[in-house]
Scaffold this motif. Structure first.
Motif, PDB file in Angstrom:
ATOM      1  N   ILE A 167       0.859  -1.192   0.000  1.00  0.00           N
ATOM      2  CA  ILE A 167       0.000   0.000   0.000  1.00  0.00           C
ATOM      3  C   ILE A 167       0.893   1.240   0.000  1.00  0.00           C
ATOM      4  CG2 ILE A 167      -1.815   1.273   1.262  1.00  0.00           C
ATOM      5  CD1 ILE A 167      -2.817  -1.428   0.242  1.00  0.00           C
ATOM      6  N   GLY A 168       0.818   2.016  -1.073  1.00  0.00           N
ATOM      7  CA  GLY A 168       1.597   3.256  -1.151  1.00  0.00           C
ATOM      8  C   GLY A 168       0.868   4.363  -0.400  1.00  0.00           C
ATOM      9  N   ASP A 169       1.623   5.187   0.290  1.00  0.00           N
ATOM     10  CA  ASP A 169       1.021   6.288   1.056  1.00  0.00           C
ATOM     11  C   ASP A 169       0.802   7.473   0.098  1.00  0.00           C
ATOM     12  OD1 ASP A 169       0.455   8.416   2.707  1.00  0.00           O
ATOM     13  OD2 ASP A 169       1.873   7.799   4.269  1.00  0.00           O
ATOM     14  N   ILE A 170      -0.389   7.527  -0.482  1.00  0.00           N
ATOM     15  CA  ILE A 170      -0.651   8.512  -1.542  1.00  0.00           C
ATOM     16  C   ILE A 170      -0.474   9.944  -1.037  1.00  0.00           C
ATOM     17  CG2 ILE A 170      -2.382   9.381  -3.192  1.00  0.00           C
ATOM     18  CD1 ILE A 170      -3.573   6.548  -3.262  1.00  0.00           C
ATOM     19  N   ALA A 171      -0.998  10.244   0.152  1.00  0.00           N
ATOM     20  CA  ALA A 171      -0.924  11.626   0.649  1.00  0.00           C
ATOM     21  C   ALA A 171       0.534  12.057   0.861  1.00  0.00           C
ATOM     22  CB  ALA A 171      -1.725  11.752   1.946  1.00  0.00           C
ATOM     23  N   TYR A 291      -3.034  -9.448   2.354  1.00  0.00           N
ATOM     24  CA  TYR A 291      -4.333  -8.828   2.036  1.00  0.00           C
ATOM     25  C   TYR A 291      -4.458  -7.599   2.935  1.00  0.00           C
ATOM     26  CZ  TYR A 291      -9.259  -8.046   1.065  1.00  0.00           C
ATOM     27  OH  TYR A 291     -10.444  -7.463   0.677  1.00  0.00           O
ATOM     28  N   PRO A 292      -4.658  -6.416   2.366  1.00  0.00           N
ATOM     29  CA  PRO A 292      -4.660  -5.209   3.196  1.00  0.00           C
ATOM     30  C   PRO A 292      -5.793  -5.153   4.218  1.00  0.00           C
ATOM     31  CG  PRO A 292      -5.096  -4.687   0.857  1.00  0.00           C
ATOM     32  CD  PRO A 292      -4.751  -6.134   0.925  1.00  0.00           C
ATOM     33  N   GLY A 293      -6.779  -6.046   4.088  1.00  0.00           N
ATOM     34  CA  GLY A 293      -7.883  -6.083   5.058  1.00  0.00           C
ATOM     35  C   GLY A 293      -7.571  -6.923   6.280  1.00  0.00           C
ATOM     36  N   LEU A 294      -6.393  -7.547   6.306  1.00  0.00           N
ATOM     37  CA  LEU A 294      -6.005  -8.331   7.491  1.00  0.00           C
ATOM     38  C   LEU A 294      -5.198  -7.449   8.438  1.00  0.00           C
ATOM     39  CD1 LEU A 294      -4.795 -11.715   5.898  1.00  0.00           C
ATOM     40  CD2 LEU A 294      -6.984 -11.269   7.056  1.00  0.00           C
ATOM     41  N   GLN A 299       0.595  -2.606   6.445  1.00  0.00           N
ATOM     42  CA  GLN A 299       0.011  -1.267   6.218  1.00  0.00           C
ATOM     43  C   GLN A 299      -1.510  -1.280   6.342  1.00  0.00           C
ATOM     44  OE1 GLN A 299       2.057  -1.798   2.756  1.00  0.00           O
ATOM     45  NE2 GLN A 299       3.171   0.119   2.890  1.00  0.00           N
ATOM     46  N   TYR A 300      -1.995  -2.117   7.230  1.00  0.00           N
ATOM     47  CA  TYR A 300      -3.447  -2.224   7.445  1.00  0.00           C
ATOM     48  C   TYR A 300      -4.067  -0.870   7.798  1.00  0.00           C
ATOM     49  CZ  TYR A 300      -7.735  -3.340  10.017  1.00  0.00           C
ATOM     50  OH  TYR A 300      -9.023  -3.355  10.476  1.00  0.00           O
ATOM     51  N   GLU A 301      -3.401  -0.135   8.703  1.00  0.00           N
ATOM     52  CA  GLU A 301      -3.961   1.162   9.154  1.00  0.00           C
ATOM     53  C   GLU A 301      -3.999   2.167   8.004  1.00  0.00           C
ATOM     54  OE1 GLU A 301      -5.519   1.842  11.839  1.00  0.00           O
ATOM     55  OE2 GLU A 301      -5.083  -0.086  12.805  1.00  0.00           O
ATOM     56  N   GLY A 309     -12.525   0.137   0.974  1.00  0.00           N
ATOM     57  CA  GLY A 309     -12.615  -1.323   1.050  1.00  0.00           C
ATOM     58  C   GLY A 309     -11.282  -1.839   0.569  1.00  0.00           C
ATOM     59  N   PHE A 310     -11.011  -3.153   0.764  1.00  0.00           N
ATOM     60  CA  PHE A 310      -9.658  -3.638   0.527  1.00  0.00           C
ATOM     61  C   PHE A 310      -9.498  -4.378  -0.799  1.00  0.00           C
ATOM     62  CE2 PHE A 310     -10.386  -3.396   5.157  1.00  0.00           C
ATOM     63  CZ  PHE A 310      -9.494  -2.377   5.440  1.00  0.00           C
TER      64      PHE A 310
END
Ligand code: PLP
Length: 397
Positions: A167-171, A291-294, A299-301, A309-310
């Motif tokens: 998960i890339g931190d877009i902001a 899976y980012p929903g786990l 980087q779940y947070e 949604g993931f």
């Protein structure tokens, strides 16, 4: 749809209506304008059109009325001024980058990206005098900072990434890009605008393999670039016109239909993928699940903060040897083994030997793609049927 209407309506409504004026076309379903050229009303009109002084349809390689409907719908839901439909996701990436680069320039990209994007950046771009600077620990913003120099023209991130679900931190990346007066490009294929609107987080340019969730039924290879009016107009005028990566109007029509159900599909994809990820995480034959929903995802947070949604994509590493992984893949009955993602049907892929085969083993390991990884693009079937299929296949280990 007028600007006033675009501002009034919510996401789901825009997915169904934006870009198509039913009274103007006199059809409820968007028409397919299967024509390569358009009549010019006068010599003066044609001259102005080709000088880009007025808007209108020039020639099928540059524009098409059905493509325009899809482009307007996509821009409405990605919250950009404009969009440009392309013949594939790779074509979208190519023209999006080419617009910003001159010989000798570079850009900084996350190393964790789709294998085809990696090849475009590391195999084709160097021939054109462009350098891609890969960040192999893309969650470390300091490495991005150190990688930027005076020749850097943009930052590039794919989030979530295929197949390792980084998960890339877009902001943070948008902030860094803007501090350096350059744009941030986000490949939003895996999330789709239903789950993530990168512009809200500061991104400037969005690219999609529209082949995936936007169409949703594995019916058309297609892509799209979205961004400011000036940027999109320039691509259409120069790169798109000179290279010719235009989309067939029939494929735009499929995309318009696909987008009507995007939100419904994404909700079911997320629900099923979450259940399967949790099932796999507790399975004795599985080493790890991405899976980012786990909650176990590093980087779940962040995923929770920037996504609604993931999504449908997950990957897992099987226990045992490579032959065990292959046996599991071969044992799927309902799940289809293929090299695609983002469709209603559940698909399994063996990334190290298909989508990312062109990378060396070392390169793959550097971006967390072991030989024993299986990627699942979870569809919208009954989740119990899917879990049964996976459980039966894992007995092969
Ligand atoms: C994240 C991502 N971006 C871009 C592409 C390229 O898209 P296409 O196959 O439509 O050219 C893919 C293809 O799988 C992808 O997964």
């Amino acid at each position: 749809m007028t600007e006033e209407k675009k501002n009034r309506y919510k996401f789901e409504t825009l997915c169904v209506h934006a870009g198509h004026d039913v009274l103007e076309t006199k059809t409820i379903s968007p028409p397919i304008y299967q024509s390569v050229a358009y009549p010019f009303e006068s010599a003066e009109y044609a001259a102005k059109l080709f000088r880009y002084e007025i808007e209108g349809h020039m020639y099928g390689r540059m524009d098409n009325p059905t493509n325009k409907m899809f482009e307007e719908r996509l821009a409405a839901v990605e919250l950009t001024d404009k969009a440009l439909a392309t013949s594939s996701g790779m074509a979208a990436e190519f023209v999006a980058c080419l617009r910003l680069l001159e010989k000798g320039d570079n850009f900084v990209t996350a190393g964790k990206i789709y294998g085809g994007s990696n090849r475009l950046f590391s195999q084709t771009f160097p021939k054109m005098g462009f350098e891609a600077i890969f960040v192999y620990e893309p969650d470390n913003i300091d490495i991005w900072v150190e990688s930027i120099n005076e020749k850097t023209r943009f930052l590039y991130v794919e989030t979530p990434s295929n197949p390792n679900l980084f998960i890339g931190d877009i902001a943070s990346l948008a902030k860094l890009a803007h501090e350096n007066e350059i744009p941030l490009i986000v490949d939003n294929t895996v999330a789709s605008p239903a789950l993530q609107q990168p512009v809200v987080l500061g991104a400037d340019i969005i690219v999609h393999s529209a082949t995936k969730f936007l169409s949703g039924n594995a019916t058309c290879i297609s892509g799209v670039v979205a961004g400011s009016a000036d940027y999109i107009d320039k691509i259409r005028e120069i790169e798109y016109r000179n290279i010719g990566p235009s989309l067939s109007p029939f494929n735009s029509w499929l995309l318009l239909l696909g987008m009507e159900t995007l939100s419904l599909r994404m909700a079911k994809h997320c629900e099923n993928a979450q259940a399967i990820a949790e099932f796999l995480e507790n399975h004795s034959k599985v080493v790890s699940v991405n899976y980012p929903g786990l909650k176990s995802h590093p980087q779940y947070e962040l995923a929770k903060k920037q996504m609604k949604g993931f999504s449908a994509l997950l990957s897992f590493v099987t226990k045992g040897e490579l032959t065990d992984t292959k046996n599991v893949i071969d044992a799927f009955n309902l799940i289809i083994h293929t090299g695609h993602l983002g469709t209603t049907k559940t698909l399994a892929t063996h990334p190290a030997f298909t989508t990312h085969q062109q990378l060396s083993r070392e390169e793959r390991l550097a971006i967390d793609i072991p030989d024993t990884m299986i990627r699942l693009s979870v569809g919208i079937e009954d989740v119990n049927d899917l879990i049964e299929d996976i459980d039966r296949a894992l007995v092969k280990i």
